[in-house]
Every structure is written in structure tokens, then in C-alpha cells.
Scaffold this active site. Structure first.
Site, PDB file in Angstrom:
ATOM      1  N   CYS A 324       0.647  -1.144  -0.117  1.00 47.29           N
ATOM      2  CA  CYS A 324      -0.019   0.063  -0.233  1.00 47.29           C
ATOM      3  C   CYS A 324       0.996   1.183  -0.202  1.00 47.29           C
ATOM      4  CB  CYS A 324      -0.749  -0.464   1.333  1.00 47.29           C
ATOM      5  SG  CYS A 324      -1.268  -1.711   2.356  1.00 47.29           S
ATOM      6  N   ARG A 353       6.582 -11.353   5.089  1.00 45.46           N
ATOM      7  CA  ARG A 353       5.516 -11.114   7.075  1.00 45.46           C
ATOM      8  C   ARG A 353       7.094 -12.023   7.363  1.00 45.46           C
ATOM      9  NH1 ARG A 353       0.104  -9.975   5.617  1.00 45.46           N
ATOM     10  NH2 ARG A 353       0.703  -8.395   4.247  1.00 45.46           N
ATOM     11  N   GLN A 371       0.461 -10.898  -3.079  1.00 44.01           N
ATOM     12  CA  GLN A 371      -0.638 -11.627  -3.376  1.00 44.01           C
ATOM     13  C   GLN A 371      -1.165 -10.691  -4.273  1.00 44.01           C
ATOM     14  OE1 GLN A 371      -0.350  -7.974   0.013  1.00 44.01           O
ATOM     15  NE2 GLN A 371      -1.883  -9.381   1.568  1.00 44.01           N
ATOM     16  N   ASP A 373      -2.986  -8.005  -5.358  1.00 44.97           N
ATOM     17  CA  ASP A 373      -3.687  -6.648  -4.653  1.00 44.97           C
ATOM     18  C   ASP A 373      -3.737  -5.727  -5.466  1.00 44.97           C
ATOM     19  OD1 ASP A 373      -3.543  -5.705  -2.347  1.00 44.97           O
ATOM     20  OD2 ASP A 373      -0.967  -5.109  -1.791  1.00 44.97           O
ATOM     21  N   HIS A 375      -4.746  -1.283  -5.476  1.00 44.89           N
ATOM     22  CA  HIS A 375      -5.582  -0.366  -4.447  1.00 44.89           C
ATOM     23  C   HIS A 375      -6.086   0.571  -4.879  1.00 44.89           C
ATOM     24  CE1 HIS A 375      -2.117  -2.063  -1.692  1.00 44.89           C
ATOM     25  NE2 HIS A 375      -2.874  -1.553  -0.531  1.00 44.89           N
ATOM     26  N   LYS A 455     -14.487  -3.451   6.762  1.00 43.46           N
ATOM     27  CA  LYS A 455     -13.893  -4.293   5.607  1.00 43.46           C
ATOM     28  C   LYS A 455     -14.719  -6.021   5.592  1.00 43.46           C
ATOM     29  CE  LYS A 455     -12.111  -7.607   8.399  1.00 43.46           C
ATOM     30  NZ  LYS A 455     -10.651  -8.653   8.743  1.00 43.46           N
ATOM     31  N   HIS A 501      -8.554  -1.316   0.227  1.00 42.48           N
ATOM     32  CA  HIS A 501      -7.286  -1.808  -0.461  1.00 42.48           C
ATOM     33  C   HIS A 501      -8.196  -3.687  -0.839  1.00 42.48           C
ATOM     34  CE1 HIS A 501      -4.176  -0.685   2.908  1.00 42.48           C
ATOM     35  NE2 HIS A 501      -5.217  -0.359   3.334  1.00 42.48           N
TER      36      HIS A 501
HETATM   37 ZN   LIG Z   1      -3.062  -2.410   0.998  1.00 36.85          ZN
END
Ligand SMILES: [Zn+2]
Ligand SMILES: [Zn+2]
Length: 628
Positions: A324, A353, A371, A373, A375, A455, A501
Site C-alpha cells: 500500500c 512477513r 498477493q 493486491d 488499491h 471491511k 485495499h
Molecule cells: Zn493495502
């Protein structure tokens, strides 16, 4: 001092159902002999309701029966703890030698007797001194340790007796030992007292129990099936991926060519969908300066989840745990106008992580993952449409992989949070209305949202009815503030965009593990690394087989020829083990008629032997992303 449940029922204007086993008040559960100390509205727990509370009550009661049976057979066994778990129960014992499978059988027989004998669970409250005396007499060192902790917290001490067995316990339990009859001991494992390696290793016996015989049978089938489908086992058998903890590092995945090909096909499909869905692809680095993670707040709130800093030219860099902050900088790299919103930045971003080594598990819990991912940055008035779009997108993408049993959760504002109330109102409303419009059932997890926004989580039920969380669609009121993200509105003034996200498959590693177990390794034709294998019956059929191979390969099939010296049966077995969708067998008849016999992975043969027709059959399955 509270009242007993019988006393509560005597004064409460409620009719006592026949199979009533307890009562719930607030978050606390009580059985008939508990002193009811909590206040609030009472809910009855009946055996037949088969709620999680009822299950926990009878399963925990079985752990007493287990301990009782162990004590009868191993009088010197010391008792540790015996709780119910989400799908069963266990009890930890300190015994002179480890239990054997034969012991488990003998214990099961003894338990059956105790169930049949139908003892009442009788509760008695005793003073700390009395409890200490009772436990010392039997040298119950583990229970004594627990007793001192209860005493320190000023808790009431109670013992439950059923027949010849007494155990210190808070309860609650079902009324008698023969309330439920369907149990099964599942295994033995070593377990440290209180989970600490510094303590003694105890022997844990675990089992499960169900109200109905059919439910127990189904659960045992699921356990067996889950073992067969374990993605770590299938990963090895199908040569898809490996983990080399010693040399490469724990939680870091090596994708082998076949696994890599499947992943490529998954990504290719998803990326094409993203482009159609109006997403733009971005690429960002694996590391970023400490300053970035200070601005984003990761070094304040997420440092334990990050790898330690790398030093370079007096600056500190961190491996990214999330994508992000980089995407925020891409947004920030130019002045944005209300006319250009929404922005949808997507990235197959590899993040690192820190997960404790004890929690790592195959592909589903790793330290390095990619991911899918993205945004999203949008205006307030665009939120409802964006939400509908992203929810729809997510569900359709999962459906493409044959995952269509959804469970959705909406998590709302927690007590500690950032962002204006009006923003929370609008975002929660957008999420909820979008869920309503989807027509799917969802649950609300009240106050369970992150501090920075509400979320939606999308979970799927796999073929074994296990729930896996995959997609998350998460609002963020924190990063736009921290990175000072703005756009110029129609009014010519600066406004803060809404930021979302979203990761739909979640991570490629976890998704692959879940999909592998859901399918039991039987990838649909469009994802199978080898779609077809040609098996000539004897040497004299090899030439025709080779020609057929080349023709189908040119037509776009992922196909191999196995003309090894193994017997045909052996070669078929190998192809089945590799879960190849199509086995193409050629012998005298096929050669003279220019045909092919197609055996499906399921064991059936296609009636039609024309090569052209096979090709269109295969193509249709590929295009429709169907299994065979
Ligand atoms: Zn994010
Ligand atoms: Zn108990």
C-alpha cells in the site's frame, strides 16, 4: 453467592425442555449444578440444538469420561487439562510411558462402559484448603498448580464427580455420562505442560463426539479425506512446490515447473480479468526506506510483523510487508482531479512477513507471499458503484476456480479508531448495501473492523466443507491522511479520496494450497500442467503415437508421450497418480482407423474415438474452465 440453575429455572417463567443441558447468560455457560453468577438475559442450551455451546458441553464432558477410563487402566496417571476444542476434545496426562494404539483401544472400551453406566455429573463447591488437601492426597501436581492460580484470582473452586471419578473443574457438563453416545478417540500426541518446551512433555489423547452417528461418520470421512488431500503431500506427489527449511529458510516457497505453470495460468486469467475490470498494473520494489514505513505507520503498528532492517549507506531499508505505501506514492506523484477518479492500481506484489516458526504451515502460512493486491482511490459518490464492482469481481473470480460456496462477513467500527464518523458511516453503509444487493447471506462482526476502516471478508467452503478466508475488501481512512492524499474537486478545493485495499485470491501461495486441497489435486483441464498423455500399447504403435502427439501439441494441448518400457497398466497408473485429465491409448485398431481411445481421469472412456472430436471436447472444457 449465586443461585443454582434449578433455582433459576424454578423462578424463571420458562418451560424446561426435556433435553435441556444448560443455560447461557451473556458470554457465560452454566450447567444444572452451577451457581449462576452472571446477569442478563438467559438462553437455554439444549442437547438437540447442537449449537457450538452444546457441542462444547458434551465434548468437554467426554474428556472427563476419557480421564476416568485412563485412571481405571493407569491408576498412576496424573491429570493436567481436558478442554473441548472447536471440533472435539482432549485430555493431557502425565504417565510413566507413552500411550500406544492398543492402549487407545482399551481406553475406548472402558469409556464405552462408563457411558453405558450413565453416571450423574455431580458438582460440589469446596474451600481452597479442602481442594488443596484433596489434590495433595492424590499428588495431582498439575491441578495443584492450577488451583493456586484460581485461588489468586479469587475464583470459586469446584469438583465434579461421576461414579468413581472426581476432577477439579469449572464445568459446565451435560447431566450424565450417557447423554451422547457417539464418540471416537482420534490419536495420541506429545504436548508440553502449558505449551512450553521448558516443561515436561505430557501425553495428549484427543477425540471427538457428535450428537448424531451420521455427523460423526461424516467428520471421520472428512478427516481421512483431508489427510489424503493435504496440500503438502499432494505438492510432493505432483511435484508442484517444495520448502527447504534448512538451506533456503522457513516459510519460503520454491515453486517447481508444474506448480509454476499452474500459478502462471491462474495469474494470467486473473490479470486478464483485472484489465477488463478497469485496473491498471503497477510494479513496486521489494524494499523501501525506513522513512516510508514511518509515514505509513508500519514501524509503529506492524514492526513485529516485519523482517529486521537492512543497512545501506547509513540508511535503513525494510522488506515490504504490504504494497500500500508504494501505491499511495504513485497516487501522490501527480495532482489528481475528481474527473480522473477512480484509480485502480493492481500489483502481484510479493511481501515478506515475520510469522513465528511454530505457526508456519505449508503454503497456507508462509513468510514470503505474493498477493493479488490492488488499491482503489475514489470519490464519496463513486463508492457504492465501486463497492458493487469489486464485490462482484471478487465473487466471479472465485467462481472461475469452481469455488462458489461463499460466506461473507462485514466487520464494523471498533472502539479505538481513526477517521471521521461521517466517513465510517458512509463506508459501512456502502459495504452493507453492496452486500444486500449481492443477494448473498452475510454476517456482521460488530466492532471487529481494523482501527483504520470497515471491511468485508469473503470465505469459501471447500469440498470438505471447511471454511477458508480468501478475499478481503478493506476501507482505509488512515493512509490517505498519513500520506496526505488529495484530489481537486469540482468545487476547485482539495478533498481526501476514499481508499480501498483489496486482495481477492489473497496470496498466490495460500490460494494455491486451498485450491489444491479443494480439488484433491484434480486440476480442471485449463489448469492441469499436463492435460493429456499418449500411451502406445506396444512399440509398433509409437510412430502413430508420435504423430498424434505432434498434431495435438500444435493444436495447443499440453501433452506428453509415454513410450517407456513400463507395462501399459503401469503407465496408466502413473498417469492416474499424476491426475492427468486425459489418457490417450493407441493400439492396432486406433492405428488402422486413425483414431484414439480416450480414457478420462474419472476412469470412463469416451465413446467417440475421432481425434477431431476429442480435440473439440478438450477445447470446450478448457474454454469453459470445466472439470471433467
Ligand atoms: Zn493495502
Ligand atoms: Zn469438566
Amino acid at each position: 453467592m449465586g443461585a443454582s440453575l434449578d433455582e433459576v429455572l424454578a423462578i424463571a417463567p420458562i418451560e424446561k425442555p426435556k433435553d435441556l443441558i444448560g443455560i447461557q447468560i451473556g458470554k457465560e455457560f452454566f450447567d444444572f449444578q452451577s451457581k449462576v453468577t452472571a446477569s442478563g438475559e438467559a438462553q437455554l442450551i439444549t442437547l438437540s440444538s447442537d449449537s457450538p455451546e452444546a457441542r462444547a458441553m458434551y465434548r468437554h464432558s467426554y474428556s472427563h469420561v476419557l480421564a476416568q477410563a485412563v485412571r481405571r487402566l493407569f491408576p498412576k496417571a496424573k491429570l493436567a487439562i481436558g478442554p473441548a476444542t472447536s471440533d472435539g476434545f482432549y485430555y493431557d496426562f502425565d504417565v510413566e510411558r507413552p500411550f500406544t494404539p492398543d492402549d487407545l483401544e482399551a481406553i475406548t472400551e472402558e469409556m464405552k462402559k462408563i457411558v453405558k453406566e450413565g453416571y450423574k455429573f455431580e458438582r460440589s463447591y469446596v474451600s481452597i484448603e479442602e481442594a488443596r488437601r484433596m489434590l495433595k492426597e492424590k499428588d495431582e501436581i498439575y491441578k495443584l498448580e492450577l488451583l493456586e492460580e484460581f485461588a489468586e484470582r479469587g475464583e470459586e473452586i469446584s469438583f465434579y464427580k461421576d461414579g468413581d471419578f472426581v476432577d477439579m473443574c469449572k464445568g459446565p457438563h451435560v447431566p450424565t455420562t450417557n447423554e451422547v453416545k457417539n464418540f471416537k478417540l482420534l490419536g495420541i500426541a506429545g504436548a508440553y505442560w502449558r505449551g512450553s518446551e521448558k516443561n515436561k512433555m505430557l501425553q495428549r489423547i484427543y477425540g471427538t463426539a457428535f450428537l448424531n452417528k451420521e455427523d460423526l461418520k461424516e467428520y471421520l470421512w472428512q478427516l481421512e479425506e483431508a489427510k489424503k488431500r493435504d496440500h503438502r503431500k499432494l505438492g510432493k506427489e505432483l511435484d508442484l512446490f517444495s520448502i527447504n527449511q534448512e538451506e533456503v529458510g522457513a516459510g519460503l516457497i520454491l515453486w517447481h515447473p508444474k506448480g509454476g505453470l499452474i500459478r502462471h495460468l491462474i495469474e494470467e486469467h486473473c490479470k486478464a480479468q483485472h484489465l477488463k475490470g478497469g485496473y491498471e498494473f503497477v510494479y513496486t520494489p521489494h524494499i523501501g526506506r525506513s522513512t516510508l514505513w514511518e509515514t505509513s505507520g508500519h514501524l509503529d503498528f506492524y514492526k513485529e510483523g516485519m523482517y529486521p532492517a537492512l543497512e545501506l549507506e547509513g540508511e535503513q531499508y525494510y522488506l515490504k510487508p504490504m504494497n500500500c505505501p508504494f501505491h499511495c506514492h504513485i497516487y501522490k506523484s501527480d495532482i489528481r482531479s475528481y474527473r480522473d477518479l477512480p484509480y485502480r492500481f493492481a500489483e502481484w506484489g510479493t511481501v515478506y512477513r515475520y510469522e513465528r516458526s511454530g505457526t508456519l504451515h505449508g503454503l497456507t502460512r508462509v513468510r514470503g507471499m505474493t498477493q493479488d493486491d490492488a488499491h482503489l482511490f475514489c470519490r464519496a459518490d463513486q463508492m457504492p458503484a465501486e463497492m458493487d464492482k469489486v464485490l462482484d469481481f471478487s465473487l466471479n473470480l472465485l467462481r472461475d476456480f469452481g469455488l462458489d460456496k461463499f460466506k461473507l462477513y462485514l466487520s464494523t467500527r471498533p472502539e479505538k479508531r481513526v477517521g471521521d464518523e461521517s466517513k465510517w458511516d458512509a463506508a459501512e453503509k456502502a459495504l452493507q448495501e453492496s452486500l444486500d444487493r449481492s443477494g448473498l447471506e452475510y454476517s456482521i462482526n460488530e466492532a471487529d473492523g481494523a482501527f483504520y476502516g470497515p471491511k468485508i471478508d469473503i470465505c469459501i467452503n471447500d469440498a470438505l466443507k471447511r471454511e477458508w478466508q480468501l478475499s478481503t475488501i478493506q476501507f482505509d481512512f488512515n493512509l490517505p491522511e498519513r500520506f496526505n492524499l488529495r484530489y481537486i474537486g469540482e468545487d476547485g478545493k482539495e478533498h481526501q479520496p476514499y481508499m480501498l485495499h483489496r486482495a481477492l485470491l489473497g496470496s498466490m501461495e495460500r490460494f494455491f494450497g486451498v485450491l489444491l486441497e479443494h480439488l484433491g489435486g484434480n486440476f480442471p483441464v485449463w489448469l492441469a500442467p499436463v492435460q493429456a498423455i499418449i500411451l502406445p500399447i506396444t512399440d509398433k504403435h509409437t510412430e502413430y503415437a508420435q504423430g498424434l502427439h505432434d498434431r495435438l501439441k500444435d493444436a495447443g494441448l499440453r501433452i506428453i508421450l509415454d513410450d517407456s518400457s513400463n507395462t501399459l497398466n503401469k503407465r496408466i497408473r502413473n498417469a492416474q497418480k499424476q491426475k492427468t485429465p486425459f489418457m490417450l491409448i493407441v493400439g492396432d485398431e486406433e492405428v488402422s482407423n486413425s483414431e484414439v481411445t480416450v480414457r478420462l481421469r474419472t476412469g470412463e472412456n469416451l465413446k467417440d474415438k475421432s481425434v477431431e472430436n476429442f480435440l473439440s471436447y478438450a477445447r470446450e472444457r478448457i474454454v469453459k474452465r470445466e472439470a471433467i
